[in-house]
Design a protein around this motif. Structure first.
Motif, PDB file in Angstrom:
ATOM      1  N   MET A 111       0.853  -1.337  -0.006  1.00  0.00           N
ATOM      2  CA  MET A 111      -0.051  -0.087  -0.057  1.00  0.00           C
ATOM      3  C   MET A 111       0.793   1.219  -0.030  1.00  0.00           C
ATOM      4  N   VAL A 112       2.034   1.052  -0.012  1.00  0.00           N
ATOM      5  CA  VAL A 112       3.153   2.331  -0.011  1.00  0.00           C
ATOM      6  C   VAL A 112       2.879   3.303  -1.165  1.00  0.00           C
ATOM      7  N   ASP A 113       2.721   4.348  -1.311  1.00  0.00           N
ATOM      8  CA  ASP A 113       2.551   5.097  -2.552  1.00  0.00           C
ATOM      9  C   ASP A 113       3.595   5.289  -3.287  1.00  0.00           C
ATOM     10  N   TYR A 114       4.959   5.678  -2.743  1.00  0.00           N
ATOM     11  CA  TYR A 114       6.172   5.959  -3.621  1.00  0.00           C
ATOM     12  C   TYR A 114       7.252   5.260  -2.644  1.00  0.00           C
ATOM     13  N   LEU A 115       7.850   4.271  -3.244  1.00  0.00           N
ATOM     14  CA  LEU A 115       9.271   3.749  -2.919  1.00  0.00           C
ATOM     15  C   LEU A 115      10.320   3.689  -3.843  1.00  0.00           C
ATOM     16  N   THR A 116      11.288   4.453  -3.586  1.00  0.00           N
ATOM     17  CA  THR A 116      12.355   4.423  -4.323  1.00  0.00           C
ATOM     18  C   THR A 116      13.746   4.079  -3.927  1.00  0.00           C
ATOM     19  N   LEU A 117      14.427   3.031  -4.635  1.00  0.00           N
ATOM     20  CA  LEU A 117      15.492   2.137  -4.326  1.00  0.00           C
ATOM     21  C   LEU A 117      16.847   2.965  -5.012  1.00  0.00           C
TER      22      LEU A 117
END
Length: 832
Positions: A111-117
């Motif tokens: 459910m996370v909106d934005y996840l940047t790796l």
């Protein structure tokens, strides 16, 4: 418990043990894969640090340039919050083995909106940038449902991973790194649990939809709504919803996941209300639940226009009153004896545990693991299974209740005519003969006019309980419902009639004697609201007839009751009376507050008063009280016998007072009814009263109506003969109003005939009545009887009756009924 039931219970426990074994075996294959992360399975070392950006303006360059602001702790210590914050996580990896290794980084928050790796080399230079999250477009379903990234770590290589989490919802994102095999095991375990959960819920929804079409109970639709809400919620929380709905739909559900929470809460309260049948009660709890449902619905709509972390806080706050409300509704039904609520109560146990574990895991009080991550899903699964069992138990109970209502009286809870018929059919199939025995509570319909239904039913159950006790001592009376441990033998046919069956082949006289003995053991009085109701019984016996049907068998039983005693309950005039008046009457009898007034009887030849008729009065009562209705009330409540004995006692006392004044030839007439025959040893009690006051039996006369003779001819003949032997005279009252007057003159030893006043009131103007009265006078004289005429209200009528040869007269022309002292003065006046 019988052997057959025990066998089925053993089979059910065996099936339960088998299912438990299957579940245990499956659980071992789905063992928590989070125990096998890369730091536990390979020589790969990690170092973690994090930073929370409240301004949401931090860049990667700024994050890397300010290492002193990092918190050097494992990610388990991050203080995740429902607020507008960015979370920066740094993960240093070092492969200390001599070969490359593929790593899978799993971000367990679909459910996370934005996840940047960000993948950095040893010199902190950006190598690769990967974007995940449900607000990111272009991802495949696997990346949406299970956010992850693939990283190849070369031999003896060091690399740095930076993760930026930006979301308006649940920000906690557990990060686990797996080898290729371990990640595959994670996916296999995850998909296995998802498949079980989805499969069970879909089958439960379809099954309950079938039940709804069959039973038409709205609770099944609410249950299906709960199931769909659970699929929506857990599909967003765990990620499998991307495989259930179109991608755009599931992205919408993720964005408004709080609405799914409100939906499952709404259906939880609605199901609790409908399942426990509060909609039938319309009580305060039902109204409160409706108000709370409206509140949940309103906030669910508002949640579409609020940020997730704000609406989530409101939702969690509403959970407290939700649990309180549902627990109160459950508790009230449990204490009221809702038998089929036990599975529903049990269903709340896993729900409460799972609902408590999830926020504790999200806030860090419970460490993250594969088991805790899916515990709420398992809890919902267990709850839905238990709720299905509760619904099944509810259907079973309603079926048993319907069967119970079909075989039992609604008011008395005794077996009804259907069970009597079933017993009859069973005996026919077994080629057994049986006698139907019916027992009726006398004047029960009359009692119902002054008692409420509960009181009337309690009288029947009291008598039935006593009768059941007597029948249990004799094996000849069969059980009508042998499947129950209680094995009842009595059925309630309504209107105060109880039925039971004798299978013993014996002469009817013997069975009659046995039933007479049974009746003597039944309650003679029933105390209610301070009133001692007198109970009397009659019975009938119906012998079997070849090729006889049940209806004919029963009908002949009813006919036997009516032939034994003609039922007059339905012909009695209606009276508007209540139990309090009967209680007051009983108190008046026992406190000697009643009185007898005397209406003089005049010798028409001499004009002297030769006697009087004793008439009941209640001086302290309402002046508008009708004495005839009071007598009828006494008959209906069983007080008539006590009242009649009181009148006889007062009549003897009045005769004694007259004797003291020198009127030794004076007589007092007392009215008796057919019901008075039920007074035990009535003749003996009359004689005792006569002896007690020292009067002559000849001074006490008894008036019987033709109607009383019709009801019980044989017993009345014996009673009249016994009165004559005692020395008292018997008068046939209301002559001409019955059906067989001439026949009675032949069979009874009457001393006097009293012509009813209906023939006298218009005697001077009605030639037909003149003929009738003259004929009655001549007939009485020819049979050596005296004749008394009542209803004389004027001198003309008196003179006409004297001319016809009447012996005695009574009416308002001489005097109305008056107290004893006034009566003495009247006698003295006529004597002069």
């Amino acid at each position: 418990m019988n052997n057959k039931a025990l066998k089925y219970h053993f089979v059910s426990f065996f099936i339960l043990a088998t299912l438990f074994f299957i579940i245990t075996t499956l659980s071992t294959h789905l063992a928590s894969p989070t125990r096998y992360t890369i730091d536990k399975t390979a020589p790969v070392y990690t170092h973690t640090a994090y930073r929370i950006d409240d301004t949401e303006s931090l860049t990667l360059k700024e994050f890397l340039s300010e290492p002193k602001k990092l918190i050097e702790q494992p990610f388990e210590y991050i203080e995740w919050d429902l607020a507008a914050k960015d979370y920066w996580l740094k993960l240093d990896l070092e492969n200390r083995q001599s070969k490359a290794i593929d790593l899978f980084i799993h971000f367990d928050n679909p459910m996370v909106d934005y996840l940047t790796l960000f993948e950095l080399d040893a010199d902190q230079k950006l190598i690769k940038k990967t974007r995940l999250g449900d607000k990111v477009t272009g991802l495949n379903l696997f990346q949406y449902s299970t956010p992850h990234a693939l990283l190849t770590l070369q031999a003896n290589e060091q690399t740095t991973l930076v993760v930026k989490i930006d979301t308006v919802g649940i920000s906690k994102t557990p990060i686990k790194i797996y080898g290729k095999n371990e990640f595959q095991h994670l996916i296999r375990s995850q998909v296995g649990i998802w498949g079980i959960f989805i499969g069970v819920l879909i089958m439960a929804a379809l099954y309950n939809l079938v039940l709804f079409f069959g039973i038409r109970d709205r609770v099944y639709l609410i249950y299906i709504g709960y199931i769909i809400s659970a699929l929506l919620l857990m599909g967003s929380v765990l990620g499998f919803g991307f495989y259930l709905w179109p991608l755009s739909w599931q992205l919408f559900f993720n964005e408004h996941v709080v609405f799914s929470n409100y939906a499952i809460a709404f259906f939880t309260v609605a199901f609790c209300t409908m399942f426990l049948r509060y909609h039938k009660d319309n009580c305060r709890l039902y109204k409160l639940s409706i108000s709370f449902l409206a509140l949940l619905f309103s906030f669910s709509l508002i949640s579409f226009f609020m940020l997730e972390y704000h609406s989530s806080k409101i939702f969690f706050a509403l959970m407290v009153p939700l649990y309180i409300l549902c627990i109160c509704m459950i508790y009230k039904k449990l204490v009221s004896g809702f038998r089929w609520a036990k599975f529903y109560v049990m269903s709340w146990v896993p729900l409460i545990i799972g609902a408590a574990v999830q926020p504790l895991e999200l806030t860090g009080f419970i460490p993250y693991s594969f088991a805790t991550r899916h515990l709420f899903l398992i809890a919902i699964l267990c709850e839905i299974v238990l709720m299905a069992m509760a619904l099944a138990d509810r259907v079973r109970y309603q079926r048993e209740k319907a069967l119970y209502h079909a075989t039992h009286s609604q008011q008395t809870k005794l077996l009804n005519q259907a069970m009597l018929k079933q017993a009859y059919m069973r005996m026919i199939n077994e080629h057994r003969n049986a006698n139907l025995c019916l027992l009726k509570i006398e004047q029960f319909n009359a009692l119902m006019s002054i008692l409420n239904p509960t009181q009337s039913s309690h009288i029947i159950t009291t008598v039935a309980k006593s009768l059941e006790h007597q029948l249990s001592k004799q094996r000849q009376f069969i059980s009508l419902e042998s499947s129950l441990d209680t094995a009842p033998k009595v059925a309630d046919l309504g209107n105060g009639i109880l039925a039971f069956v004798s299978t013993k082949i014996q002469p009817q006289d013997e069975l009659n004697e046995e039933l007479n003995t049974l009746c003597k053991q039944l309650p003679k009085q029933y105390q209610i609201s301070g009133l001692d109701l007198q109970l009397y019984y009659r019975f009938s016996i119906t012998e079997p007839v070849e090729n006889d049907g049940f209806d004919s068998w029963l009908q002949r039983g009813y006919l036997g009751l009516s032939q034994k005693h003609q039922n007059t309950d339905t012909t009695a005039p209606h009276i508007d009376m209540d139990l309090s008046l009967a209680v007051s009457l009983q108190h008046a009898i026992r406190s000697n507050s009643l009185a007898i007034y005397l209406q003089p009887i005049v010798n028409l030849r001499t004009g002297t008063i030769v006697g009087a008729e004793a008439l009941l009065r209640w001086p302290s009562a309402d002046k508008h009280l009708d004495i005839e209705q009071l007598i009828l009330l006494a008959e209906r409540t069983g007080l008539i016998n006590e009242l009649s004995l009181w009148v006889i006692e007062k009549a003897c006392q009045t005769v004694a007072k007259l004797n003291q004044q020198g009127y030794y030839d004076h007589t007092i007439s007392v009215n008796l009814s057919a019901k008075n025959l039920a007074i035990p040893k009535l003749i003996e009690k009359i004689e005792n009263s006569i002896l007690k006051h020292g009067v002559s039996a000849a001074q006490l006369k008894f008036e019987l109506t033709e109607f009383a003779l019709i009801k019980n001819h044989t017993d009345m003949v014996r009673f009249v003969n016994e009165l004559n032997k005692l020395g008292s005279q018997v008068i046939l009252d209301d002559f001409g109003t019955g059906y067989s007057s001439l026949n009675y003159l032949v069979n009874y030893s009457f001393s006097t005939i009293k012509v009813d006043k209906s023939f006298i009131l218009d005697l001077t103007n009605n030639e037909t009545h003149q003929v009738i009265v003259k004929t009655a006078i001549d007939m009485a004289h020819n049979l050596d009887m005296n004749i008394t005429v009542e209803g004389i209200e004027d001198q003309t009528t008196e003179q006409l009756l004297i001319k016809m040869g009447a012996d005695q007269g009574q009416g308002f022309y001489y005097s109305k009924a008056i107290p004893f002292d006034e009566y003495l003065s009247l006698i003295a006046t006529h004597s002069k």
